[in-house]
Structures are given as structure tokens and as C-alpha cells.
Design a protein around this motif. Sequence first.
Motif, short mmCIF file in Angstrom:
data_model
loop_
_atom_site.label_atom_id
_atom_site.label_comp_id
_atom_site.label_asym_id
_atom_site.label_seq_id
_atom_site.Cartn_x
_atom_site.Cartn_y
_atom_site.Cartn_z
N PRO A 130 0.82 -1.22 0.00
CA PRO A 130 0.00 0.00 0.00
C PRO A 130 0.85 1.26 0.00
N GLU A 131 0.21 2.39 -0.30
CA GLU A 131 0.86 3.67 -0.13
C GLU A 131 1.08 3.90 1.37
N ALA A 132 2.33 4.22 1.74
CA ALA A 132 2.66 4.36 3.16
C ALA A 132 3.10 5.77 3.53
N GLU A 133 3.58 6.56 2.58
CA GLU A 133 4.01 7.93 2.85
C GLU A 133 3.63 8.81 1.67
N GLY A 134 3.44 10.09 1.93
CA GLY A 134 3.02 11.05 0.93
C GLY A 134 1.54 11.39 1.17
N PRO A 135 0.85 11.88 0.14
CA PRO A 135 1.38 12.25 -1.18
C PRO A 135 2.08 13.60 -1.16
N TRP A 136 3.03 13.74 -2.11
CA TRP A 136 3.74 14.99 -2.30
C TRP A 136 3.50 15.48 -3.73
N VAL A 137 3.32 16.76 -3.89
CA VAL A 137 3.11 17.34 -5.22
C VAL A 137 4.47 17.64 -5.84
N VAL A 138 4.77 17.02 -6.99
CA VAL A 138 6.07 17.24 -7.63
C VAL A 138 5.96 18.13 -8.87
N VAL A 139 4.80 18.15 -9.53
CA VAL A 139 4.57 19.06 -10.65
C VAL A 139 3.14 19.57 -10.54
N SER A 140 2.96 20.88 -10.59
CA SER A 140 1.64 21.48 -10.44
C SER A 140 1.54 22.74 -11.28
N PRO A 141 0.37 23.03 -11.85
CA PRO A 141 0.19 24.32 -12.50
C PRO A 141 0.51 25.50 -11.58
N GLU A 142 0.31 25.34 -10.29
CA GLU A 142 0.56 26.43 -9.35
C GLU A 142 2.04 26.75 -9.22
N THR A 143 2.91 25.73 -9.29
CA THR A 143 4.34 25.97 -9.14
C THR A 143 5.02 26.27 -10.47
N VAL A 144 4.51 25.70 -11.57
CA VAL A 144 5.12 25.94 -12.88
C VAL A 144 4.68 27.28 -13.44
N PHE A 145 3.44 27.68 -13.15
CA PHE A 145 2.91 28.97 -13.63
C PHE A 145 2.42 29.80 -12.44
N PRO A 146 3.32 30.18 -11.54
CA PRO A 146 2.89 30.85 -10.30
C PRO A 146 2.25 32.22 -10.52
N ASP A 147 2.59 32.90 -11.63
CA ASP A 147 2.09 34.24 -11.86
C ASP A 147 0.87 34.28 -12.76
N GLU A 148 0.40 33.11 -13.16
CA GLU A 148 -0.73 33.08 -14.08
C GLU A 148 -2.04 32.97 -13.28
N PRO A 149 -2.98 33.89 -13.47
CA PRO A 149 -4.25 33.80 -12.73
C PRO A 149 -5.00 32.53 -13.11
N ASN A 150 -5.67 31.96 -12.14
CA ASN A 150 -6.50 30.77 -12.37
C ASN A 150 -5.73 29.63 -13.03
N ASN A 151 -4.49 29.44 -12.59
CA ASN A 151 -3.65 28.44 -13.25
C ASN A 151 -4.20 27.02 -13.15
N LEU A 152 -4.94 26.72 -12.09
CA LEU A 152 -5.53 25.38 -11.98
C LEU A 152 -6.70 25.17 -12.93
N LEU A 153 -7.22 26.25 -13.47
CA LEU A 153 -8.32 26.14 -14.44
C LEU A 153 -7.84 26.20 -15.88
N THR A 154 -6.60 26.62 -16.08
CA THR A 154 -6.11 26.83 -17.45
C THR A 154 -4.89 26.01 -17.81
N ARG A 155 -4.34 25.28 -16.85
CA ARG A 155 -3.14 24.46 -17.09
C ARG A 155 -3.35 23.06 -16.54
N THR A 156 -2.57 22.13 -17.04
CA THR A 156 -2.67 20.76 -16.55
C THR A 156 -1.44 19.98 -16.95
#
Length: 614
Positions: free
Chosen positions: A30-56
Motif C-alpha cells: 500500500p501507499e505508506a508515505e506522501g502524497p507529495w506534489v512534484v509538478v503542479s500548474p501552481e508551481t510551474v505557472f505561479p504568476d498566471e491567474p486561475n492556473n488550476l483552471l487553465t493548465r494541466t
Amino acid sequence: MLKSSIMIGLLFSLLSVGLCSIGSASDIPPEAEGPWVVVSPETVFPDEPNNLLTRTFYQTTPILMEDEIFLYLQTDAPGPEGSPGLPWEHCYHDQIVLFRGAATLDGIKGPFTVEKRVSRCECPEQGCSEPDNWVQEMGTVIQSKHDGKLYLIAQRVRFGTNWANGDFRAWTLGVSDDGIDWTWPSLEFPLIDQSEICDPVCRVYSVTSPALISEEDHWWGFFNWGTAATLNNRTGRIRIFPDVSRPNGFRTEIMSGGKWVVVNTDGTFDSIPDNVWGFAIVQGLTKVDDEYFLWADWLSTEDVAGCTEDELNFGSTLLSRKVTPSSMESVRELESNVRPIPSANATGRIQPSLLVDRDGRKVLFSGSTDKVCETVPAWPQGGNTFWGIEILTTVLSDSIVEDLFSETAARPSGTSLSGTDTEIGDQQWQGSPGLKLIDGRITNQGVDGIYAAGFSTPTKSSGLGYWELESAIDLEGSGWVGVGFNGTATSGLYQTGQIWLLLHQNETWSVLADGLSETVGSGSTFEIAQPGVNQVRLRYDPALNRVEASINETIVLPWAAVTHGVVDSFVGFTFFDDSGISGETILDDLKLRAFSRAIFSDDFESGDTSSWSN
């Protein structure tokens, strides 16, 4: 975005045919540790408004490269050239991008850093006209054993259309020496291409989702296929051989009618693939301890809690199957101790791909829209649940406490073990300050003396069958080393050990209880490596108050009764480093497991067959 049309078609097809049945037990822990976010629209496009709605980001393939993990994944169209914050070379429509992270315990927790776009750009200008309106979708990356190169299979697709209508076309092949710079040979001779087959009705058969692994002389694995008529994700078998007689340098074969059939030079095939696993979107094929596991995701109808956005109330789950080049075992659903599986969110648990790192740690990469689903009320825009996908990592382990003694920022080389936390299980080590973490192991650095360390045994429910304690020991430099259950964290096992296994420099072993007062079993065995690393395992069954011990996979003490028992114990080890013995004592990879029921014992090892009757 292409995935929304796939999901809609699958949802409606499921309403009439139902879901496949799955099991819960698995050879995959089973999964025993985590989860950790390694790639996200929020970190790759931090200055873009609504990045979770426009990136993936999705369709991940992790590859272990020396001291790094290369993560290849697909991302969405970037918008007009010159868009602010685009961290890779511009290209219209979806593309394949490389991210990099350190192959360490800290590294797998992210975030990964973007390197570059690696896919071909067939649409450099907005509004590209036919025949240039193509997308390079992520397939998989293979570290080939036949020439040592990396090969990236990309799926050439019409932008914004439905794969089941024949729009997933050719598998094109990129090649690289270093995983960073890629060349893309001619598209004229793909590995495999969509094909029209009349049997007797003429239909277009599309191919997608390659999941392949390399052997010495070929690649083998699985792929999804379907038609506009069925809208199903069916699963076929495929193998690919290097072949200099073919224009693209490779010969592709698919299983059809129980036989391997060679595809045509142009990549088309003339017979319908066999369906070996219907209703699953295959993602990755991984070798784990000399066994192969095929990973997939699928929809779930379980009544589970969590964020849900789908009016049809479908959730999502992660699946695996143990496979060989000619067989498949039953479908197993991944279990987790760190997040709900299945998820109520239809894209909350998708596209799993497993990587085994150099320490043997099993790291699962998967996609999830949990965050955008839970935090952005406007999601999903246009009903497309594939916007806002983040890539997560988790560590799989069947241990309730585990420490591989990896060096981290919080625990660098040279750190005293005492006061640090275990990697899994949230237990804190206590013990002798002279026990140091050096090069990913615990050592006394050859200094004479008695050393002890341990941690508190976690509370386990009444369903406990037996404890299992496992570790690796190098005796060089010690008179003896002991591991087991102790009355305290810091006292030597010879003083307060409740049940413990002792390995002696003279290649003898003992299983002891109540310090040194009770010898449960002892002997001498050639199985003890001296010098060398010894894998030891101690099992204790509290209900029957009995113990079993093995050294280097050989059971030296079958289940035997113990007068004394384990009460409110600690788990730990003791080094006894005699004066005059050169070398350093080493301990590595300590794992504590808890099993829900006692294992079956037939007493054949001792010659006792009294419990058997005919």
C-alpha cells in the motif's frame, strides 16, 4: 485538450456494460508515505491567474537516470507565442515536457524543475492548417537494453478530437543518448498506426497508451485499442524488436487470434488485436523484484467520501496486475494508508506509473485533480475534468515502520541517529550518540564499545497476527550484533531485550528472551556471511507467544514457544564492538511489519507431523 471526450464516451459505455470486478489484496504494497506534489500548474505557472483552471499535466513516465529522476509528461496548449511565464520552447497545442528531480528521499517529495519541451512541434503557428494540426501526446519512455539509448513513443493525434473516432494515429519514435536532447526520425514509417479492418463490418481501429519494458533483445508490453463503434478501452499485447531490415529499424508485432502478427511496414495492421483486459486505461509496466506489474486507472462506483464533480457520480481508482509476456493475474486495487482510494473524484486517481529507486524504494507517480476540485468552485470548466491535474508521488511499503537510512537535508551524512525520525511510521530513534548515519547506513565507525538504539513499537489493533522485524547487518568490527524487541529504546538487548536475535562474530546465532536468561534456540550456520551483509528476519506471534528466525532467507529457528513475552516493547538493535576487532559494524534497511493473522505452520522443518492426519 483531448481527454474529456475519452472520459465522456467511457462514462456512457459503462452505464450499459458495468464495471470490471477487482480485488483488494495485492503483491504491490500500500501507499505508506506522501502524497507529495512534484509538478503542479501552481508551481510551474505561479504568476498566471486561475492556473488550476487553465493548465494541466498528465500522462507521466518516470525514468531513473544515475542520480536523477527524469519525468516525462504531457501538458496543455500554452496559448499565443510570447505568453508570460512559459518555461519551455513555444509550440501550439499539447506537447511533451521533461522535468527533473533528484533521485533522493528529499527529491521524490518535489518539486521537480522543468527542463525543456522534448516533443516535435508540428504546429508552430496559431491556427495551423491541415496537415499540420497535430498533437504529440505522451506515450512512454523506454531505456532499451539492446543499445543503451532512450526511446520515447509519442502518439500523433488530431488536436481536439476523439481517439475512438480514429483520431489517435501513429506511434512515432524519438531517440536520445542522454534523455534531454531528442531526435525524431521520419513520420513515414511509424511503429504502429490506426487501421481500417473489415471483419466483416469495416471499422477504424485506433491504438493508444503504450506500456512497454525492455528485455535484452526486444520490448514487450501492452496497449489500449478501440473503435468508434465500441468506445471501449480494450487492452492488447505488443512486442517490438530491433530490425535493421525495416525502414524505421523496428519490427512491431501484436497478439491477434492467439498468435503474434507482424504489422505492415507503414504501421497498419490487418487483424483485430486480442483483448486481454477490457475497461482499463493502461499506463505503465514496471519490474519489481523480478516480477512485472502493469498499472492502470479506471472508474469507480463505490460510495466514497471526498470531492466529486461528476453528475454521474463516478470516482476513480488505481489498479495493477501481475503479468508476464504470456499471462496475467487478477486485477488488484491499490490500497493506501495516506489518502482515499478510490476517490469520489473521477480524475482524482489517474495514470499511475511506478519507479523503483536505487535503494529499492517503490515510488508511485500519479495524477490527481483533488486540489482543484476541492478549492476552485468554477472547476471543471466546460465539464472537462482534465484541467488542473497535478502530479503526485507516494512511497509504497508494507512496513508500518521503515528506515532505509537515506541522507536528507534534515539528516545529512554524519548525523547521529538518535533524535531523528524514521522514514515511514513517524517514530523517533533514541540511543547511543556514537551511532552515525554514514553513506546511507548506520555505523559505529569502528570505535570500540556497546551501542544501542531503538524506537517505540506502534500500537496495533487486536487483529494483530504477528510482528516481523527485518534488517541487514555487517558484523565486521563487532563481537556480536542483536536486533529485536526491547524493554527500552536505549539499553542493550542483552540487558532488557524481550525477544531478540543475536549474530556472533564466530558465525553462531541465538534467539534469546528476557535479556540473556532464556535461550529459545541457537546454532552455527554457514549462512552467516563473515565478512559480508546478512539479511535477518525475526517474527513474533504474541497470541501464541512464539518466535521464528531466519538468516539470509534460511529459517534457522522454526516457530518455537517462548516462556517470556513482549510487553509494551521498543524495537531496536545493539552493537557489541570488542577491543582489538578491526573494521566497522553496519546496519541498514530496518523494517517492522505487522500481519493481520498468524502464518500457517506445518512443523515439517522439525520433522513433527503429529498435527496431520489422513
